[in-house]
Design a protein around this motif. Structure first.
Motif, PDB file in Angstrom:
ATOM      1  N   LYS A  49      54.667  56.717  -3.722  1.00 35.56           N
ATOM      2  CA  LYS A  49      55.877  55.929  -3.478  1.00 35.56           C
ATOM      3  C   LYS A  49      56.698  56.528  -2.348  1.00 35.56           C
ATOM      4  O   LYS A  49      57.328  55.807  -1.574  1.00 35.56           O
ATOM      5  N   THR A  50      56.701  57.858  -2.236  1.00 36.87           N
ATOM      6  CA  THR A  50      57.462  58.497  -1.158  1.00 36.87           C
ATOM      7  C   THR A  50      56.892  58.156   0.213  1.00 36.87           C
ATOM      8  O   THR A  50      57.594  58.281   1.223  1.00 36.87           O
ATOM      9  N   LEU A  51      55.631  57.737   0.274  1.00 33.15           N
ATOM     10  CA  LEU A  51      55.012  57.335   1.534  1.00 33.15           C
ATOM     11  C   LEU A  51      55.269  55.864   1.855  1.00 33.15           C
ATOM     12  O   LEU A  51      54.915  55.405   2.940  1.00 33.15           O
ATOM     13  N   GLY A  52      55.841  55.129   0.908  1.00 31.67           N
ATOM     14  CA  GLY A  52      56.061  53.710   1.104  1.00 31.67           C
ATOM     15  C   GLY A  52      55.055  52.833   0.398  1.00 31.67           C
ATOM     16  O   GLY A  52      54.938  51.636   0.695  1.00 31.67           O
ATOM     17  N   ILE A  53      54.308  53.401  -0.559  1.00 31.62           N
ATOM     18  CA  ILE A  53      53.348  52.619  -1.343  1.00 31.62           C
ATOM     19  C   ILE A  53      53.991  52.324  -2.693  1.00 31.62           C
ATOM     20  O   ILE A  53      54.169  53.224  -3.512  1.00 31.62           O
ATOM     21  N   HIS A  54      54.336  51.077  -2.922  1.00 31.71           N
ATOM     22  CA  HIS A  54      55.139  50.697  -4.082  1.00 31.71           C
ATOM     23  C   HIS A  54      54.346  49.892  -5.111  1.00 31.71           C
ATOM     24  O   HIS A  54      54.923  49.095  -5.861  1.00 31.71           O
ATOM     25  N   ALA A  55      53.025  50.086  -5.156  1.00 31.57           N
ATOM     26  CA  ALA A  55      52.189  49.368  -6.115  1.00 31.57           C
ATOM     27  C   ALA A  55      50.929  50.197  -6.344  1.00 31.57           C
ATOM     28  O   ALA A  55      50.576  51.056  -5.527  1.00 31.57           O
ATOM     29  N   ARG A  56      50.246  49.910  -7.465  1.00 33.99           N
ATOM     30  CA  ARG A  56      49.045  50.692  -7.761  1.00 33.99           C
ATOM     31  C   ARG A  56      48.035  49.853  -8.532  1.00 33.99           C
ATOM     32  O   ARG A  56      48.401  49.024  -9.374  1.00 33.99           O
ATOM     33  N   ALA A  57      46.767  50.087  -8.250  1.00 31.34           N
ATOM     34  CA  ALA A  57      45.691  49.468  -9.011  1.00 31.34           C
ATOM     35  C   ALA A  57      45.400  50.287 -10.258  1.00 31.34           C
ATOM     36  O   ALA A  57      45.686  51.492 -10.311  1.00 31.34           O
ATOM     37  N   ALA A  58      44.826  49.634 -11.263  1.00 28.60           N
ATOM     38  CA  ALA A  58      44.534  50.279 -12.539  1.00 28.60           C
ATOM     39  C   ALA A  58      43.148  49.861 -13.008  1.00 28.60           C
ATOM     40  O   ALA A  58      42.668  48.766 -12.689  1.00 28.60           O
ATOM     41  N   ILE A  59      42.521  50.742 -13.803  1.00 25.94           N
ATOM     42  CA  ILE A  59      41.201  50.433 -14.349  1.00 25.94           C
ATOM     43  C   ILE A  59      41.240  50.242 -15.858  1.00 25.94           C
ATOM     44  O   ILE A  59      40.211  49.990 -16.478  1.00 25.94           O
ATOM     45  N   HIS A  60      42.428  50.361 -16.455  1.00 32.67           N
ATOM     46  CA  HIS A  60      42.565  50.181 -17.911  1.00 32.67           C
ATOM     47  C   HIS A  60      43.976  49.671 -18.191  1.00 32.67           C
ATOM     48  O   HIS A  60      44.950  50.118 -17.547  1.00 32.67           O
TER      49      HIS A  60
END
Length: 276
Positions: A203-214
């Motif tokens: 998030k500190t880099l500007g990535i405000h989302a994430r993929a998940a596998i479960h």
């Protein structure tokens, strides 16, 4: 600059295309996007069956979740079969494109898919080198940073430092295009604290989302990305001061509020907004 910002996507849940018994459960798990995976999660001998089950599910799915699929590599025989099947498919909300090396693969998928909403996986060295063009492609609505395949492509490790340049390059490219970038899934499903810590770091880099596998990873992801109460309170004060100025100079605590500050505050409030 009136009105609230749209609520951004925060999470994308993968579900194996070889497990149609899990499709409905994944769609109701609470992810912002759900991707049925026809690529990595399906053995070579099961591709045709998984494709049929996936397209059948999407054609009859009537829920509220945004559900799409990941095709196999464009240019492969099985990828060509995926694109051929997409030409008559219904209910496919988006198509995830693995291993692009530029915009050519995106053009090929967009030509086959009647309502282009593409999500490229940034997992090749060439994709990182052309990240700006990929993010700017008119059919692209978001991207996924693919650290694992990138590591295999160039022979680097999964350590944060080894991935920092590529991760940052993707964050800048998709940020400039005003499109969401999902960080790579966290592989240890039983380590929610590690997931939250790494998500906050991205998030500190500007990535405000994430993929998940479960599905169990969605809560930690949403928690890590949520603004703190202090951040929400300050953002509300900024927006209130801006709106009270009615087009004049807006001040907060004696300091002028500039437009980028307003934009950031609206983003914070959008992230904090309740979701159905």
């Amino acid at each position: 600059m009136s009105g609230p910002e749209p609520r951004p996507w925060r999470s994308l849940l993968f579900v194996p295309g070889a497990r149609p018994d899990r499709f409905e459960k994944a769609a109701s798990a609470g992810a912002d996007l759900v991707c049925i995976d026809l690529e990595d999660a399906v053995a070579p001998g099961g591709k045709d069956e998984a494709r049929r089950a996936t397209l059948d599910f999407l054609a009859r799915y009537e829920g509220e979740a945004t559900v799409g699929l990941r095709v196999n590599a464009v240019g492969s025989d099985v990828g060509a079969a995926d694109l051929e099947a997409l030409k008559g498919a219904t209910g496919v909300r988006f198509v995830m494109v693995p291993k692009p090396t530029g915009t050519g693969e995106l053009d090929a998928v967009a030509a086959a898919y009647d309502a282009p909403m593409l999500i490229p996986v940034m997992e090749t060295a060439r994709a990182i080198q052309t990240a700006g063009a990929i993010a700017d492609h008119p059919a692209v609505v978001a991207g996924v940073y693919g650290a694992i395949d990138l590591a295999a492509d160039i022979g680097c490790t999964l350590d944060w430092e080894a991935q920092l340049y590529a991760r940052s390059a993707c964050a800048l490219a998709f940020g400039a295009a005003r499109k969401v970038l999902f960080d790579v899934p966290y592989l240890d499903v039983k380590d929610p604290e590690g997931l939250k810590a790494e998500t906050r770091r991205a998030k500190t880099l500007g990535i405000h989302a994430r993929a998940a596998i479960h599905p169990a990873q969605l809560g930690p992801i949403h928690e890590a990305l949520a603004p703190t109460p202090d951040e929400v309170a300050r953002a509300q004060r900024i927006v209130d001061a801006f709106e009270a100025a009615e087009g004049g100079v807006a001040l907060l605590d004696g300091k002028m509020i500039e437009l980028p500050v307003i934009k950031s505050a609206r983003r914070v409030l959008a992230l904090a907004a309740p979701r159905a």
